[in-house]
Every structure is written in C-alpha cells, then in structure tokens.
Design an enzyme around this catalytic site. Structure first.
Site, PDB file in Angstrom:
ATOM      1  N   HIS A 182      45.501  30.673  47.239  1.00 18.47           N
ATOM      2  CA  HIS A 182      46.715  30.728  46.418  1.00 18.47           C
ATOM      3  C   HIS A 182      47.554  31.980  46.628  1.00 18.47           C
ATOM      4  CE1 HIS A 182      45.705  33.794  43.373  1.00 18.47           C
ATOM      5  NE2 HIS A 182      44.489  33.511  43.761  1.00 18.47           N
TER       6      HIS A 182
HETATM    7  N1  UDP Z   1      38.691  28.806  39.170  1.00 23.89           N
HETATM    8  C1  UDP Z   1      38.407  27.714  38.364  1.00 23.89           C
HETATM    9  N2  UDP Z   1      38.776  26.468  38.836  1.00 23.89           N
HETATM   10  C2  UDP Z   1      39.366  26.288  40.053  1.00 23.89           C
HETATM   11  C3  UDP Z   1      39.646  27.423  40.854  1.00 23.89           C
HETATM   12  C4  UDP Z   1      39.307  28.683  40.379  1.00 23.89           C
HETATM   13  O1  UDP Z   1      37.851  27.837  37.284  1.00 23.89           O
HETATM   14  O2  UDP Z   1      39.643  25.146  40.410  1.00 23.89           O
HETATM   15  C5  UDP Z   1      38.323  30.146  38.660  1.00 23.89           C
HETATM   16  C6  UDP Z   1      37.436  30.920  39.611  1.00 23.89           C
HETATM   17  O3  UDP Z   1      36.089  30.570  39.446  1.00 23.89           O
HETATM   18  C7  UDP Z   1      37.761  32.365  39.233  1.00 23.89           C
HETATM   19  C8  UDP Z   1      39.226  32.299  38.860  1.00 23.89           C
HETATM   20  O4  UDP Z   1      39.511  30.926  38.567  1.00 23.89           O
HETATM   21  O5  UDP Z   1      37.049  32.783  38.096  1.00 23.89           O
HETATM   22  C9  UDP Z   1      40.051  32.760  40.029  1.00 23.89           C
HETATM   23  O6  UDP Z   1      41.368  32.540  39.762  1.00 23.89           O
HETATM   24  P1  UDP Z   1      42.490  32.694  40.875  1.00 23.89           P
HETATM   25  O7  UDP Z   1      41.962  32.225  42.182  1.00 23.89           O
HETATM   26  O8  UDP Z   1      43.672  32.006  40.307  1.00 23.89           O
HETATM   27  O9  UDP Z   1      42.837  34.255  40.881  1.00 23.89           O
HETATM   28  P2  UDP Z   1      42.278  35.612  41.485  1.00 23.89           P
HETATM   29  O10 UDP Z   1      40.803  35.682  41.350  1.00 23.89           O
HETATM   30  O11 UDP Z   1      42.726  35.663  42.909  1.00 23.89           O
HETATM   31  O12 UDP Z   1      42.955  36.659  40.696  1.00 23.89           O
END
Ligand code: UDP
Length: 365
Positions: free
Chosen positions: A199
């Site tokens: 993403h």
């Molecule tokens: N996550 C979730 N369902 C999904 C994809 C991600 O629950 O289909 C959770 C994942 O396990 C993690 C968080 O969302 O805890 C990550 O979010 P994201 O990838 O949006 O952001 P980042 O970690 O890059 O800030």
C-alpha cells in the site's frame, strides 16, 4: 482533564489497542479522537468491534481522500485542540495525521506523547521519515519500541524524555496467539501459500512498478493471498491492472485482524511493504520479504528473518523465488532471535509513565 489519544489509520487502531485498554483499566482519563483517514468499515469500524475498543469520542471528519492531506487536517485538529482542553496528546508512528496533531499541539503549548518513536529509515524520500523527525521535534515523551529506536532518539538529542517501552503490538499478538493456534490454517489453504500486502505510495502509485511487483509473484508455484488496501485497489482499477494479475495471486478484501494474523502465522512467507506486518511476521515466527527501498526495522534484517527486496533494483523476482525456496530453513533461525520489540508490558510502561507526568493534572490517580 484528559489525555487526547489520536487515531487515523488501521495500524493506529491496532497498535494502540493495548494502550487504550490499559488507560481504561487504570481509569486514566482519556478521549479517543479519530481524524478520519481510514474511516470505513473494512479499515476502521470493524476493528473497533473486533478489538473491543470504545467507540471514538470525536471524529474530525476528514474524508479518506483528503485525510492524509496536511492542509485539510491542520484546521480540523487545531480547532479541536482549541475547543477541547486536554492535558496532552498521544500519537503513534508516522502518519500525516500524527505529525499534524503533534505540530498543532506543540504550537498550542500542549505536551506531546509519541508512541513507536525513534523508528528511522534515514531515507528522506519517504514521507513517513519526514513525519517521524517532525514529531520527534515536537514530543515531550518518546516511547521507543526497540533499543535501536532509543539509540536513534538519543543520537538526535530529541527534546524531552526518551525511554524504551517495547512495542504494544507484542501484547496484542501474544493475547491472540492461542486463538490462532486453535483455529489452525486459514480455510481452504491446506497447501503452502504467501500472504502479500502492498500500500505504500512508492509501490502502489506507479503503474509500471505495481504491475511488475504483482507479475513477479507469478514466478512462484503457490497461492499468493493479497488482501487489497483501498489505495492499491483504487490504483489497480485506474491502471487497468486487475486482469493482468497472475493466476496464483488471489485478490481479496482486507481481512479482519485475527484472520490477518492467522494468515501471517501459517504463511510459507510474508511479502509486504507494511511496517506493522513485518513486526507481526517477526512475532509469529514467519519469514518476511519487505518490498521497499529502505528498512524501518534493521534489527529484523540483522537476525536473518526479514529480507529487503527493492523492486527498483535488478534481481527482485529472483529474490522472491529464493525466499520461497529457503523459507523453511529461514524459519529455524527464529529459535535464536531475541525479542527486539520488548515484552508484554509496553502499555504498562507507557501508562505508568504518563500518570507520573507533571502535565497530567488528575491528582486523584
Ligand atoms: N492488516 C489487517 N488486515 C489486512 C491487512 C493488514 O488487519 O487485510 C493489519 C496488519 O496485520 C497490521 C496493520 O493492518 O497490523 C498494517 O496496516 P497497514 O499495512 O495499513 O499500515 P502500516 O503497517 O504500513 O503502517
């Protein structure tokens, strides 16, 4: 008075869950404010229910398409802070929302508490890196999730007090582990599979790059489960890439949290550009391939269980194949890895410390 806890995105909600629960348990007065960035069912609503969090006290109503736009957030946040007296604000991580809250609070002389502080990629091309540095300059209390993060904060001579708390995500993953083990492999996935998330703008905003990353996963002979983030979904449509995805890459809706952890736990390996998913792969003992230019958690790289694959560099596809071939032996290395994200007491360290602060005016605690 109260502490203002700000959330904007899915990872904010997930990672702050143990802290919010602990504040509630310890009757530390707080108000929960949602700035709006991920305010839809799949990315926000469902998580409040699943994680048994109180509903936010306030919504600042930024629309998803503008919610990461700082110029839209500043007046919303500043107006809120002027109208609602708080003892301090708490933000997590490195979103535009967290940065805007920190800067606005700082201008209004409100203390700023930063959780997941000190994380650095030293890559100024990452908007998150700029946000982290700005938040660090505004914060009075910095809770570092790893020793390396604490070292970064000390070396930068940040204002206020910096301390190692560990990461609150450890508590949540440990709490859910027994349920994941009881549930076993995700339904319909008896064979080896990969879980993929993408993403970050650096990967999802460029048509050629996004197409190349997805095509590269066609090189491995196993299902690749790809819960598609709304930003990536929008771009897949815009770029006409939906029907160009290899057959083994299965596009699915974003998963609920328990289901997501279950996929991470049982995956042959995880491929991601998410900081949070890298941590969860680490905590659940699954090898990880990080699809980025730079790295947020260098300790996991040093431990030999997380690998960087930069789609802009030659050899990206070969790295995917190599990790698929080596995943079983990489998994063995988890036995010797120390817990870099701390124990299951991060929320206690954070809440105890907040309660001791001069700025916190509730003397009844
Ligand atoms: N996550 C979730 N369902 C999904 C994809 C991600 O629950 O289909 C959770 C994942 O396990 C993690 C968080 O969302 O805890 C990550 O979010 P994201 O990838 O949006 O952001 P980042 O970690 O890059 O800030």
């Amino acid at each position: 008075m109260a502490i203002g806890v700000f959330v904007a995105t899915r990872p904010d909600i997930i990672k702050l869950t143990p802290v919010i629960r602990r504040m509630k348990e310890e009757s530390l007065p707080f108000v929960l404010i949602h700035t709006g960035q991920h305010y839809d069912a799949n990315m926000s609503d469902n998580f409040f229910g699943e994680l048994k969090l109180p509903q936010p006290d306030s919504f600042l109503g930024a629309k998803p398409e503008t919610a990461s736009d700082v110029s839209d957030l500043i007046p919303r946040i500043t107006n809120f802070l002027k109208k609602n007296p708080l003892d301090a604000v708490t933000v997590l991580g490195d979103t535009n929302s967290a940065m805007t809250v920190a800067v606005s609070a700082c201008i209004l002389f409100l203390p700023v508490i930063h959780i997941e502080a000190g994380c650095r990629s030293f890559d100024r091309r990452m908007p998150e890196e700029i946000n982290r540095v700005l938040i660090a300059d505004c914060a009075d209390l910095h809770f570092a999730p790893t020793r390396q993060c604490l070292k970064n904060l000390i070396e930068e001579k940040v204002p206020g007090e910096a301390l190692f708390s560990g990461h609150p995500i450890v508590e949540l993953v440990e709490e859910l582990k027994p349920r994941i083990e009881r549930l076993g492999r995700p339904q319909g996935l008896d064979q080896e599979f990969v879980i993929l998330t993408l993403h970050r703008p650096e990967n999802s905003d460029d048509k050629e790059k996004l197409g190349f990353i997805l095509r590269s996963f066609g090189r491995i002979q196993m299902p690749v489960i790809f819960p598609v983030h709304p930003r990536t979904q929008k771009n897949l449509k815009l770029f006409g890439l939906y029907d160009k995805v290899p057959k083994n890459v299965q596009l699915v809706e974003p998963l609920g949290y328990l289901e997501m952890l279950r996929h991470i736990r049982y995956a042959h390996f995880v491929a991601t550009d998410s900081g949070g998913v890298q941590q969860e792969a680490f905590l659940l003992g699954t090898p990880c391939l990080t699809i980025r230019r730079t790295f947020d958690w260098p300790e996991t790289l040093e431990a030999g269980i997380n690998f960087l694959a930069n789609p802009e560099m030659p050899g990206f596809e070969d790295t995917i194949v190599a990790i698929a071939n080596a995943a079983d032996s990489i998994r063995m290395r988890f036995k010797n890895v120390e817990n870099i994200f701390g124990g299951t007491n991060a929320s206690k360290i954070i809440v105890d410390k907040i309660k001791q602060q001069q700025f916190f005016r509730d003397s009844s605690l």
